[in-house]
Design an enzyme around this catalytic site. Sequence first.
Site, short mmCIF file in Angstrom:
data_model
loop_
_atom_site.label_atom_id
_atom_site.label_comp_id
_atom_site.label_asym_id
_atom_site.label_seq_id
_atom_site.Cartn_x
_atom_site.Cartn_y
_atom_site.Cartn_z
N GLU A 186 2.36 -6.84 6.70
CA GLU A 186 3.74 -6.58 7.80
C GLU A 186 4.11 -4.98 7.43
O GLU A 186 3.93 -4.57 6.57
CB GLU A 186 4.86 -7.49 7.10
CG GLU A 186 4.92 -8.88 7.36
CD GLU A 186 3.86 -9.49 6.01
OE1 GLU A 186 3.53 -10.75 6.72
OE2 GLU A 186 3.68 -9.14 5.35
N ILE B 34 0.81 -1.08 0.11
CA ILE B 34 -0.07 -0.12 0.07
C ILE B 34 1.02 1.29 0.04
O ILE B 34 1.71 1.28 0.74
CB ILE B 34 -1.02 0.03 1.39
CG1 ILE B 34 -1.94 1.31 1.22
CG2 ILE B 34 -0.24 0.00 2.53
CD1 ILE B 34 -2.76 1.22 2.35
N VAL C 165 1.10 5.52 -1.01
CA VAL C 165 0.67 6.83 -1.36
C VAL C 165 1.76 7.79 -1.86
O VAL C 165 2.82 7.80 -1.24
CB VAL C 165 -0.10 7.46 -0.20
CG1 VAL C 165 -0.71 8.81 -0.76
CG2 VAL C 165 -1.20 6.71 0.11
N ASN D 267 8.49 2.77 10.21
CA ASN D 267 7.59 3.46 9.41
C ASN D 267 6.35 3.98 10.61
O ASN D 267 5.25 3.39 10.17
CB ASN D 267 6.80 2.50 8.36
CG ASN D 267 6.03 3.44 7.18
OD1 ASN D 267 5.66 4.40 7.48
ND2 ASN D 267 5.71 2.63 5.98
N TYR E 187 -2.41 2.05 10.38
CA TYR E 187 -2.97 0.89 10.78
C TYR E 187 -3.63 0.75 12.13
O TYR E 187 -4.56 0.23 12.40
CB TYR E 187 -1.82 -0.18 10.49
CG TYR E 187 -1.29 -0.38 9.26
CD1 TYR E 187 -2.13 0.00 8.21
CD2 TYR E 187 0.07 -0.57 8.96
CE1 TYR E 187 -1.45 -0.40 6.81
CE2 TYR E 187 0.39 -0.40 7.90
CZ TYR E 187 -0.16 -0.42 6.63
OH TYR E 187 0.40 -0.23 5.43
#
Length: 158
Positions: A110, A76, A78, A115, A122
């Site tokens: 994962e 994922i 952006v 990060n 999440y």
Amino acid sequence: MSAVLAPRVEMLRIGGGDIDEMLAIENRVHPFPWTRGNFLDSIASGYSAWGCRVTGELVGYCVLMIAVDEAHLLNISVAEKRQGMGFGARVLSHAMRVARQAGALILWLEVRPSNGKALALYRNFGFQQVGVRRGYYQATDGTEDALVMKHDLAEVSA
């Protein structure tokens, strides 16, 4: 008073023709990005790949592997200039809906402990850390662990 139209935001299936745009984002936001081959293999394998477009511009995407009653968020991302504008949440929310509609009850992922932005996203969505994969990610000084997280999709409306 002037009327200002909101930009058109769409979640669309990703195909081979989108890979150059995905790579441009991937190479800017990840220290060890996916390769063209990673994306091509994922699409060829039938993984669920979605892009978020704002007035035609790809601003984010996700790749999901869905099997039986579980899904795994493989990627994922952006675009750097679009981070902090809610597109990560939009893409993640869409991934969760797609997984649930496909019959998945759990979504796995994962994430690098370093990060912080991803971890915050999440956790905000209710993901729980359930484990650690030691030395999972390549890093400039060797490897970095991965936090294994999961989300129960039972409460996600299909």
